[in-house]
Write a protein that holds these residues in place. Structure first.
Motif, PDB file in Angstrom:
ATOM      1  N   HIS A  36       0.864  -1.187   0.000  1.00 61.67           N
ATOM      2  CA  HIS A  36       0.000   0.000   0.000  1.00 61.67           C
ATOM      3  C   HIS A  36       0.902   1.238   0.000  1.00 61.67           C
ATOM      4  O   HIS A  36       1.453   1.611   1.035  1.00 61.67           O
ATOM      5  CB  HIS A  36      -0.906   0.011   1.227  1.00 61.67           C
ATOM      6  CG  HIS A  36      -1.822  -1.161   1.300  1.00 61.67           C
ATOM      7  ND1 HIS A  36      -3.062  -1.163   0.711  1.00 61.67           N
ATOM      8  CD2 HIS A  36      -1.661  -2.387   1.869  1.00 61.67           C
ATOM      9  CE1 HIS A  36      -3.642  -2.336   0.934  1.00 61.67           C
ATOM     10  NE2 HIS A  36      -2.808  -3.098   1.623  1.00 61.67           N
ATOM     11  N   GLU A  37       1.034   1.856  -1.188  1.00 61.36           N
ATOM     12  CA  GLU A  37       1.915   3.013  -1.332  1.00 61.36           C
ATOM     13  C   GLU A  37       1.327   4.267  -0.699  1.00 61.36           C
ATOM     14  O   GLU A  37       2.071   5.167  -0.310  1.00 61.36           O
ATOM     15  CB  GLU A  37       2.223   3.263  -2.808  1.00 61.36           C
ATOM     16  CG  GLU A  37       2.991   2.117  -3.435  1.00 61.36           C
ATOM     17  CD  GLU A  37       3.321   2.347  -4.895  1.00 61.36           C
ATOM     18  OE1 GLU A  37       3.412   3.532  -5.313  1.00 61.36           O
ATOM     19  OE2 GLU A  37       3.511   1.355  -5.616  1.00 61.36           O
ATOM     20  N   ARG A  38       0.018   4.346  -0.643  1.00 57.05           N
ATOM     21  CA  ARG A  38      -0.676   5.443   0.021  1.00 57.05           C
ATOM     22  C   ARG A  38      -1.727   4.803   0.932  1.00 57.05           C
ATOM     23  O   ARG A  38      -2.911   4.801   0.624  1.00 57.05           O
ATOM     24  CB  ARG A  38      -1.323   6.369  -0.992  1.00 57.05           C
ATOM     25  CG  ARG A  38      -0.288   7.106  -1.862  1.00 57.05           C
ATOM     26  CD  ARG A  38      -0.872   8.134  -2.744  1.00 57.05           C
ATOM     27  NE  ARG A  38      -0.791   9.536  -2.467  1.00 57.05           N
ATOM     28  CZ  ARG A  38       0.110  10.206  -1.756  1.00 57.05           C
ATOM     29  NH1 ARG A  38       1.032   9.573  -1.134  1.00 57.05           N
ATOM     30  NH2 ARG A  38       0.081  11.513  -1.638  1.00 57.05           N
ATOM     31  N   THR A  40      -4.481   3.732   3.533  1.00 58.67           N
ATOM     32  CA  THR A  40      -5.635   4.353   4.172  1.00 58.67           C
ATOM     33  C   THR A  40      -6.018   3.447   5.336  1.00 58.67           C
ATOM     34  O   THR A  40      -5.522   2.318   5.440  1.00 58.67           O
ATOM     35  CB  THR A  40      -6.820   4.463   3.202  1.00 58.67           C
ATOM     36  OG1 THR A  40      -7.229   3.139   2.830  1.00 58.67           O
ATOM     37  CG2 THR A  40      -6.455   5.272   1.959  1.00 58.67           C
ATOM     38  N   GLU A  65       4.817  11.927   4.645  1.00 57.69           N
ATOM     39  CA  GLU A  65       3.563  12.527   4.205  1.00 57.69           C
ATOM     40  C   GLU A  65       2.563  11.520   3.651  1.00 57.69           C
ATOM     41  O   GLU A  65       1.359  11.632   3.903  1.00 57.69           O
ATOM     42  CB  GLU A  65       3.862  13.591   3.143  1.00 57.69           C
ATOM     43  CG  GLU A  65       2.667  14.413   2.751  1.00 57.69           C
ATOM     44  CD  GLU A  65       3.041  15.523   1.786  1.00 57.69           C
ATOM     45  OE1 GLU A  65       2.353  15.629   0.748  1.00 57.69           O
ATOM     46  OE2 GLU A  65       3.996  16.267   2.069  1.00 57.69           O
ATOM     47  N   ASN A  66       3.020  10.510   2.907  1.00 58.63           N
ATOM     48  CA  ASN A  66       2.068   9.565   2.320  1.00 58.63           C
ATOM     49  C   ASN A  66       1.483   8.591   3.350  1.00 58.63           C
ATOM     50  O   ASN A  66       0.452   7.991   3.125  1.00 58.63           O
ATOM     51  CB  ASN A  66       2.701   8.774   1.168  1.00 58.63           C
ATOM     52  CG  ASN A  66       3.737   7.772   1.636  1.00 58.63           C
ATOM     53  OD1 ASN A  66       4.702   8.131   2.309  1.00 58.63           O
ATOM     54  ND2 ASN A  66       3.545   6.522   1.295  1.00 58.63           N
TER      55      ASN A  66
END
Length: 153
Positions: A36-38, A40, A65-66
């Motif tokens: 999961h690169e970003r 949630t 940040e991500n």
């Protein structure tokens, strides 16, 4: 089948490259890894397998940040993850002193707060000592995966 979620926090790509290498090397017939690169909160709550955090550290020991939206939402909503196995790989620079690998500590605290179960010791990779974090992470991740499997039996 063991389904592992790797939650990535990366600034310059080192943690992401490491996570992808782990996925490519460890995925097989009995292991499925999603990077999961970003991340949630759904990256955690919509799944139920082991979680591996692979993050770099920014600024003064902060979460990249991500990964920050995931971290903030996790701390605000506290979705119970009772007994869910997790591990942490954190990249940092020891020249920063007290804040070295601080993002890993923050993620560990947050996951422990939702009752997840830490498996193994955190792997702290120092940029002052290694230029290829994936080379250190791969044997650690293999051992971590074996620990996860042995505790699930």
């Amino acid at each position: 089948m063991t389904e592992i979620q790797i939650l990535v926090g990366s600034v310059y790509g080192g943690a992401l490259m490491t996570a992808r290498k782990l996925r490519d090397e460890l995925s097989g017939e009995d292991v499925r890894i999603t990077v999961h690169e970003r991340p949630t909160l759904a990256s955690l709550t919509d799944t139920n397998g082991p979680v591996l955090v692979c993050t770099s550290t920014t600024g003064q020991g902060e979460v990249p940040e991500n990964l920050l939206p995931f971290y903030v939402e996790l701390r605000e909503t506290l979705p119970l993850q009772e007994g869910r196995p997790f591990g942490v790989i954190v990249l940092g620079d020891s020249s920063y002193g007290d804040t070295f690998c601080g993002a890993g500590e923050l993620m560990e605290e947050a996951l422990l707060e939702v009752a997840a179960r830490k498996v193994g010791d955190t792997l702290r990779i120092d940029a002052m000592e290694t230029m290829q974090p994936e080379a250190e992470a791969l044997p650690w991740a293999r051992a971590w995966l074996e620990q996860v499997r042995s505790t699930d039996r």
